[in-house]
Design a protein around this motif. Sequence first.
Motif, short mmCIF file in Angstrom:
data_model
loop_
_atom_site.label_atom_id
_atom_site.label_comp_id
_atom_site.label_asym_id
_atom_site.label_seq_id
_atom_site.Cartn_x
_atom_site.Cartn_y
_atom_site.Cartn_z
N UNK A 1 -6.42 3.90 8.07
CA UNK A 1 -6.30 4.60 9.36
C UNK A 1 -7.59 5.36 9.71
N UNK A 2 -8.27 5.82 8.66
CA UNK A 2 -9.54 6.53 8.89
C UNK A 2 -10.59 5.52 9.40
N UNK A 3 -10.59 4.33 8.78
CA UNK A 3 -11.56 3.30 9.19
C UNK A 3 -11.22 2.73 10.56
N UNK A 4 -9.92 2.59 10.84
CA UNK A 4 -9.47 1.95 12.09
C UNK A 4 -8.37 2.82 12.72
N UNK A 5 -8.76 3.87 13.45
CA UNK A 5 -7.75 4.82 13.96
C UNK A 5 -6.68 4.17 14.85
N UNK A 6 -6.99 3.02 15.49
CA UNK A 6 -5.97 2.42 16.38
C UNK A 6 -5.11 1.38 15.66
N UNK A 7 -5.37 1.18 14.38
CA UNK A 7 -4.62 0.16 13.62
C UNK A 7 -3.16 0.57 13.45
N UNK A 8 -2.25 -0.39 13.60
CA UNK A 8 -0.82 -0.12 13.37
C UNK A 8 -0.43 -0.73 12.02
N UNK A 9 0.31 0.04 11.24
CA UNK A 9 0.73 -0.45 9.92
C UNK A 9 2.23 -0.69 9.88
N UNK A 10 2.60 -1.95 9.83
CA UNK A 10 4.00 -2.37 9.69
C UNK A 10 4.08 -2.78 8.22
N UNK A 11 4.57 -1.89 7.37
CA UNK A 11 4.27 -2.09 5.95
C UNK A 11 5.43 -1.84 5.01
N UNK A 12 5.37 -2.54 3.89
CA UNK A 12 6.34 -2.46 2.80
C UNK A 12 7.72 -2.90 3.27
N UNK A 13 8.77 -2.39 2.66
CA UNK A 13 10.13 -2.79 3.01
C UNK A 13 11.08 -2.06 2.09
N UNK A 14 12.38 -2.11 2.33
CA UNK A 14 13.31 -1.33 1.51
C UNK A 14 13.18 -1.54 0.00
N UNK A 15 12.98 -2.77 -0.51
CA UNK A 15 12.87 -2.88 -1.98
C UNK A 15 11.71 -2.07 -2.54
N UNK A 16 10.57 -2.04 -1.83
CA UNK A 16 9.44 -1.25 -2.31
C UNK A 16 9.76 0.25 -2.28
N UNK A 17 10.48 0.67 -1.25
CA UNK A 17 10.83 2.10 -1.14
C UNK A 17 11.76 2.49 -2.29
N UNK A 18 12.73 1.62 -2.58
CA UNK A 18 13.66 1.88 -3.70
C UNK A 18 12.87 1.96 -5.00
N UNK A 19 11.96 0.99 -5.18
CA UNK A 19 11.14 0.94 -6.40
C UNK A 19 10.29 2.21 -6.54
N UNK A 20 9.62 2.60 -5.44
CA UNK A 20 8.75 3.79 -5.50
C UNK A 20 9.56 5.06 -5.74
N UNK A 21 10.75 5.13 -5.13
CA UNK A 21 11.60 6.31 -5.30
C UNK A 21 12.00 6.45 -6.78
N UNK A 22 12.34 5.31 -7.40
CA UNK A 22 12.73 5.36 -8.82
C UNK A 22 11.52 5.72 -9.69
N UNK A 23 10.40 5.09 -9.40
CA UNK A 23 9.18 5.32 -10.21
C UNK A 23 8.73 6.78 -10.13
N UNK A 24 8.78 7.34 -8.93
CA UNK A 24 8.26 8.70 -8.71
C UNK A 24 9.33 9.78 -8.82
N UNK A 25 10.58 9.34 -9.08
CA UNK A 25 11.72 10.28 -9.13
C UNK A 25 11.79 11.12 -7.85
N UNK A 26 11.69 10.42 -6.73
CA UNK A 26 11.79 11.09 -5.42
C UNK A 26 12.90 10.44 -4.62
N UNK A 27 13.34 11.12 -3.56
CA UNK A 27 14.37 10.54 -2.69
C UNK A 27 13.72 9.55 -1.73
#
Length: 371
Positions: free
Chosen positions: A126-152
């Motif tokens: 976003x710093x390199x391309x301020x107008x760039x839109x990020x349509x990124x990741x998906x629910x499985x990655x969020x579940x995985x990251x939440x478990x890995x980081x012990x976050x909600x």
Amino acid sequence: MDELYDKALRLIPLGIEEGVELYTTAPLEELMFVANRLRQLHNPGKIVGWMIDRNVNITNVCFSQCSFCNFCRKKGSEDAYITSTDDYILKINELYSLGGDQLLLQGGMNPSLGLTFYTDLFQKLKKLYPTLKLHALGPPEIVYLAKKERKSYLEVLSELVKAGLDSLPGAGAEILSDRVRNIVSPAKATSEEWLEVMRVAHRLNLPTSATMMYGHIETTKERIEHLIRLRDLQAEKQKNQYGFITFIPWAFQDEGTVLLKKDGIKSSYNGPDYIRMVAISRIILNNIRNIQASILTVGKEIGMLSLHSGANDFGSIMIEENVVSAAGSKNRFNADEMQSIIKESGFVPGRRNQKYETIDPPITPAPLKGD
Ligand code: SF4
């Protein structure tokens, strides 16, 4: 049938048995007719949406090893990669030169990468391309990251949004049935986890999409249940929240997959069934405005027919796509071809952004009943 058509046309939610009955016994031309009427109710006129974006895979290392995936590699494989900053710059420059401004950033789920890796990456882009839109990741990655980081889920999504996430793709839904998921993707988010991430994303007012990857081991009833679970979740969102902006059904591509090689499961895809699937999706999903035909997986002719069966969008020309193409999908269209196909189908191409706002020509969508 007439009673079911009438109910559908009055946007009354159909139940599982009703959906199965329509799917299995209704003549295809009648389903197409009803779905087309509903398309006109949700999106009056002739505009068919399309966009320019680029699919970049952050890494091809994925612990999930879903049996329908011919893209993922194990950690330490010779051809394992994590996309470098220089590669992003090359790819984004090309995207901009072609008139696009959105990256669809997808997995795999690389066990070496934690939440900070993603927030740093989003911030850097976003710093390199301020107008760039990020349509990124998906629910499985969020579940995985939440478990890995012990976050909600809320904490993980909020940090990603703060770092630059603009919208959440409906990746990894496959079929929202744990019977199916336990066979084809046992290491991935459960159906309830997938839905819960989307519920939280909707509360954060993050635009999301919903998908279905069908044509492998699921039953017709499980396809209908999948649609109804999406519809029920969409019904929970507040009127001023984006929720699911679109639904995209696409068929299992079997080339090189474990599901084909080890279990002998071939894709059951055929054109008429895809058209039936699109029409049924439009009929069951009475509260999702846009239905996107996956022209990348079904090709030109079936894509064109889908526009007469309830679909009002063709998605992106996808400058780069690695996952379904690794499993046999060979369709590619440039911007001119995409617009010609839409015109040949009798519609008007309307280039749009990720929020399904048409940017060329500009139109204001009519309010949905209940909006
Ligand atoms: S489909 Fe996605 S989650 Fe499954 S193995 Fe492939 S990259 Fe990983």
